[in-house]
Scaffold this active site. Sequence first.
Site, PDB file in Angstrom:
ATOM      1  N   GLU B 124       8.594   2.653  -7.195  1.00 29.83           N
ATOM      2  CA  GLU B 124       9.780   1.862  -6.834  1.00 29.83           C
ATOM      3  C   GLU B 124      10.786   2.669  -6.012  1.00 29.83           C
ATOM      4  OE1 GLU B 124       9.781  -1.344  -7.316  1.00 29.83           O
ATOM      5  OE2 GLU B 124       7.891  -1.256  -8.391  1.00 29.83           O
ATOM      6  N   ASP B 215       4.299  -2.275  -0.725  1.00 29.60           N
ATOM      7  CA  ASP B 215       3.292  -2.800  -1.648  1.00 29.60           C
ATOM      8  C   ASP B 215       2.088  -3.373  -0.896  1.00 29.60           C
ATOM      9  OD1 ASP B 215       5.198  -2.164  -3.475  1.00 29.60           O
ATOM     10  OD2 ASP B 215       5.710  -4.233  -3.992  1.00 29.60           O
TER      11      ASP B 215
END
Lengths: 715, 715
Positions: B124, B215
């Site tokens: 993240e 991602d």
Amino acid sequence: MKKINFIFGVHNHQPVGNFDNVFESATKQGYEPFLDVIERHPNIKIVFHYTGCLIDWLEKNRPEILNRLKILVEIGQAEILTGGYYEPILSSIPDVDKSGQIKKLSDYIKAKFLHTPRGMWLAERVWEPSLAKTLSEAGVEYVVLDDSHFLSGGIEEKKLRGYFITEEQGSAVKIFPISHYLRYAMPFAIPEETIKYLKSESSDDPSTLLVMADDGEKFGVWPDTYKTCYEEKWLEKFLTLLEENSDWINVMTFSEYVKKFPAVDRIYLPTTSYFEMGEWTLSAKSQFEFEEIVAHADTSIKRFLKGGFWRNFLTKYSESNQMHKKMLYVSQRVSELASSGRIAIRQNRGIAIPPLLNLLYKAQCNCAYWHGIFGGLYLPHLRHAIYKNLIEAEVKSEVGSRKSEVEVFDFDKDGQDEIIFTNKIFNIYAKPSYGGAITEIDFRPTSYNLTDVISRRFESYHKKVDIAVMKSESKKLEVIHGVYYTKELELQKYLKYDWYNRYSLIDHFFHPTTTLEKFSDSEYGELGDFVNQPYKREVGCSPRLQSGVSKANRKSEVVLRRDGHLWTEKGPLPVQVVKSISSSKSDIIIGYKITNNSSKECEIWFGSEFNFAFSNPDDENCFYKMEKRCEKFNTKTCFEKTSLLKISDKNLNLNINLMSSDLFDFWVFPIWTISLSEGGFEKTYQGSSVTPNKKIFLKPKEMFEFQIKISIEKL
Amino acid sequence: MKKINFIFGVHNHQPVGNFDNVFESATKQGYEPFLDVIERHPNIKIVFHYTGCLIDWLEKNRPEILNRLKILVEIGQAEILTGGYYEPILSSIPDVDKSGQIKKLSDYIKAKFLHTPRGMWLAERVWEPSLAKTLSEAGVEYVVLDDSHFLSGGIEEKKLRGYFITEEQGSAVKIFPISHYLRYAMPFAIPEETIKYLKSESSDDPSTLLVMADDGEKFGVWPDTYKTCYEEKWLEKFLTLLEENSDWINVMTFSEYVKKFPAVDRIYLPTTSYFEMGEWTLSAKSQFEFEEIVAHADTSIKRFLKGGFWRNFLTKYSESNQMHKKMLYVSQRVSELASSGRIAIRQNRGIAIPPLLNLLYKAQCNCAYWHGIFGGLYLPHLRHAIYKNLIEAEVKSEVGSRKSEVEVFDFDKDGQDEIIFTNKIFNIYAKPSYGGAITEIDFRPTSYNLTDVISRRFESYHKKVDIAVMKSESKKLEVIHGVYYTKELELQKYLKYDWYNRYSLIDHFFHPTTTLEKFSDSEYGELGDFVNQPYKREVGCSPRLQSGVSKANRKSEVVLRRDGHLWTEKGPLPVQVVKSISSSKSDIIIGYKITNNSSKECEIWFGSEFNFAFSNPDDENCFYKMEKRCEKFNTKTCFEKTSLLKISDKNLNLNINLMSSDLFDFWVFPIWTISLSEGGFEKTYQGSSVTPNKKIFLKPKEMFEFQIKISIEKL
């Protein structure tokens, strides 16, 4: 009846290296009269933080101040906070030094005041989340930080009426938010304003708390505050008002509060400091833009506006980074020695003090590493104190451990290798990736960094110099963060900006229109691409490759090469500069080979620039000398056609001789910076630029070879 | 010709505990077709990060995917990044686990792909400055982060065309900024847009670089992206365009780039993640305000706007904190065992894997600890996987080390002591400072936290439920961060908000107008001040005070007391609640003493609420049973006047009997939360509330005493 708890904390500090008379006047104007008033109000609880730098001075010069403090602790009126002894930015120093610095101040407080400190003053409130573990492990139960980052995390201002608790890897520490309102109101608004604010925030919740904790210098030392606080009796009146309203204002200490009340909530604070610090650490351009945005933003937006991060002072100012990386380098050596158990210990008040560690800790004092609205980094005496302690610690750490003569590694952490030469007289730092320049010359016999010169940079507040000059006649007592006084007029003409770092051994190829005047203003034409461009280290000279060579035959010499260009009107002209750096006893020897690699003949105008951190521009005992001509360091002049420039600085106890193997013109001029200080804009002499230069005619493939020798000796 | 370097990186991840069919469909929809396309373009360099959770699944179910990856590495087309094996938020776990998690993935990559990873994917992109040292020491040379915080530090966007270098205590690591523009353009704009942008940024400087790394699920797994990427051939077209423009677009890997070019500059980044994360971690109210401000701010202001700090998910959601502090607690035990050398080791592919460490590492997978726009914390199956691994690791770490039966310490780091009872069957966590509630009941035989229920909180996006319901018919392919789809209609009626945490053993005193309906909506009158207020631990029961008592006679019992009030219309009525918690084999025994401490008689309506994390609200094999009446967990109902409610959950393999020493009404109702997921708004069953309650008439000073016994057994 609605009530409120109130904690009043002051942090008293003078940086390592500050002038004795500044310590003295700060004590007379601030620390002492503050105590006088406090002693007259024994019912008003107060929290003090004195830094080790100040404690050292007081112990020596005004020990009774500390004894008076001790009595306040004994009668339970005062709580004493610990901190890093020499007030380092805790997150900027190695872990082992973090705990060492805290332990040193805690040990002192225990021995002197017979008081175990439970809370801590965090230098400049520069918080990083990982500190929670460091502090907790150093026995710190609570710390005091600014309210702004509580707000930005989504906590309502109204909830900041107690303390919070945070943790790192399960190690917890409590955090008290400081009221921004009170920080600006005390002592800059009349005492009644603060009482009024406390009234407006009083409540039925018995845990309701407001904290004002800030620099003690606000009470007498900052401009005009002596008049406010003591002549006009702001402090006396304020404490009297607190007493008169003691039925609803409960003045207490941090330790009393945590005993009585639980935490408001858990919290995690990001990297933070006070709001203003976030402005100052931005690049000048961004700082200016940020200030404009903040000035026009309403509160709802302002809470989400954040400036920069403290550590970027190290990217904003290469000088700050050089000092910081040298500190890390010395700390590493000291740590190695400490872990080997070969470190000397002295006793002081029953506390074991390793003198070597103390030098290192002194050199971690934060003030010289950054710059906001006080002088900080711009003040040579503060930087020199840092370097002095670092170099002394470095020299002492070598006892018994043989240091290699040449080290090649990424010293300043920019991803490129630097080279450090060391002999008994010098440490010389060369930076191939930046013009093959010399970034530092430490003269070890006097622990002096002779090249510690700050480049002239644009600072966002320079845009306000004009306004300040106009206003300087009509001073008013206002918050120091808002208004800039000007100490001297006609500062505008000193606002010159360097396009390269004021290192030494900088290779210039001047445009024919260059004059000393233009060069000294950094407004001249540079034909070459050598000043700040990468040089290659010649492989044959790699110290690593000398490992097979017998020790006696190893040459402490590094050769740097750049194949660059002169960007003339007739097109780019390939030129090679090869320079060697070596040292022998008290001499630094520079060999130059400049080759015209084009097929055309050309005239080049070459200069090799040095920037020396001399002591005093106006002192007649500090001078350049060429034959019978003698000039002060303030001088902008040319010593024509000579092969020897003598330099003498009696304050530094130094004689420097610059010798060239050919006749050169030697340009010299002073470097002045304009920076902010408590008293307004300030002009500071950083040192002088010395540039032997010469016009040379080179045929195709012809090489010009010469030598510059710098001899440095103690007077 | 102007050129540009381009790095294309994808990070593929599925959380620990995700359903097998999600792994399967993500592989089919995303990871596999992505590889198919990449393999058809062997000249296009690509950088992959596969998390350990995904690798574990692929190894077991689709090993050929990993073998295809290995070939891409062998032919030099792909670079593989390391990371924390089970994708932990690195700054949230203990230092020893940080390095352990990285080592585990690096070891795997070396063994499987015969490739030494040099760079790292930071989960993240949650950066803290102290990580530079951790990463550097773990052998990580570079890391990939978002561009936003470079900008806010004052760096011009145009300068973000390479990598930067940072350091902590002298340990350096390189940082590549990810282009925000490309992150939004790929694959959400036509491929030509990205090429156009690369063109506009191409330059004469050969080091010019743009990085897109994000991602991998954007390429096929996120809603509608399979259609875009593979049916409409976005990826094929994009790679073809890269090939066609290979004369000016140089697609390369990170390792190739750092070999070729130096760092742009030094940098220090504050605590940071991608911009959106800063929004999500704010409290809901602040988040809403922040989003409004951001929406109306122009770029010059937006660069200085910052949201919150990742770690505050732990303050935003108490459930997240409970999980996190349990993780720290278990890590501490595992570390102690590891440092004692008494830890079992297994071999896998020549890599030594201690199974105990692996359980701990799995439990550090980030997804269940926070919530943004994907389910995260709101997904019971993810949380259950965390707890399962934690409880298993905890039980395993006790082998050979005797754990005390009752521990009293500040478990959740709020500054107040919690109490943990442990026997062979249970871990029971009690929180005196919050209603004397039970915050966790771990059933050790199945490693299940039976009380893992999320409270119903206001989320800033709830304001958009109406809009989403309206829009749900007209789906369009848009960036997932901008538009919310809605999976189900009529969600509005489930938007109920709890004013207290859904712990167990919560002491209610209901207003006479309370109904089950109102209670279940959290819209009823609470007369008492017991629900979330502090209880005192009775001193006689302190386990510390039992140290003189022989082991056999020690009672694993804690008694909690609160002298509170019922706030009736006739004025406050002093009431005392004393409750004892003890456990015996598979029973948890609660003893209650409720005393009317007023001088008036009164009727009280008392209820003790439990919240259980049942598995399935609609499964007929999961039910409450009272005599012959049987109801599913979805039921909102009252089992009247009984002393025994049987509960059976076949998915959890659990039988739970709630027995009371008196006849009680048992209220039960399901807890539904409304949260965001990739697919839009989602209704999630968190468990059910079970509240035995009873109206009691008490004379002045009269005490009512009763017992509740919870028996839990494996089916």
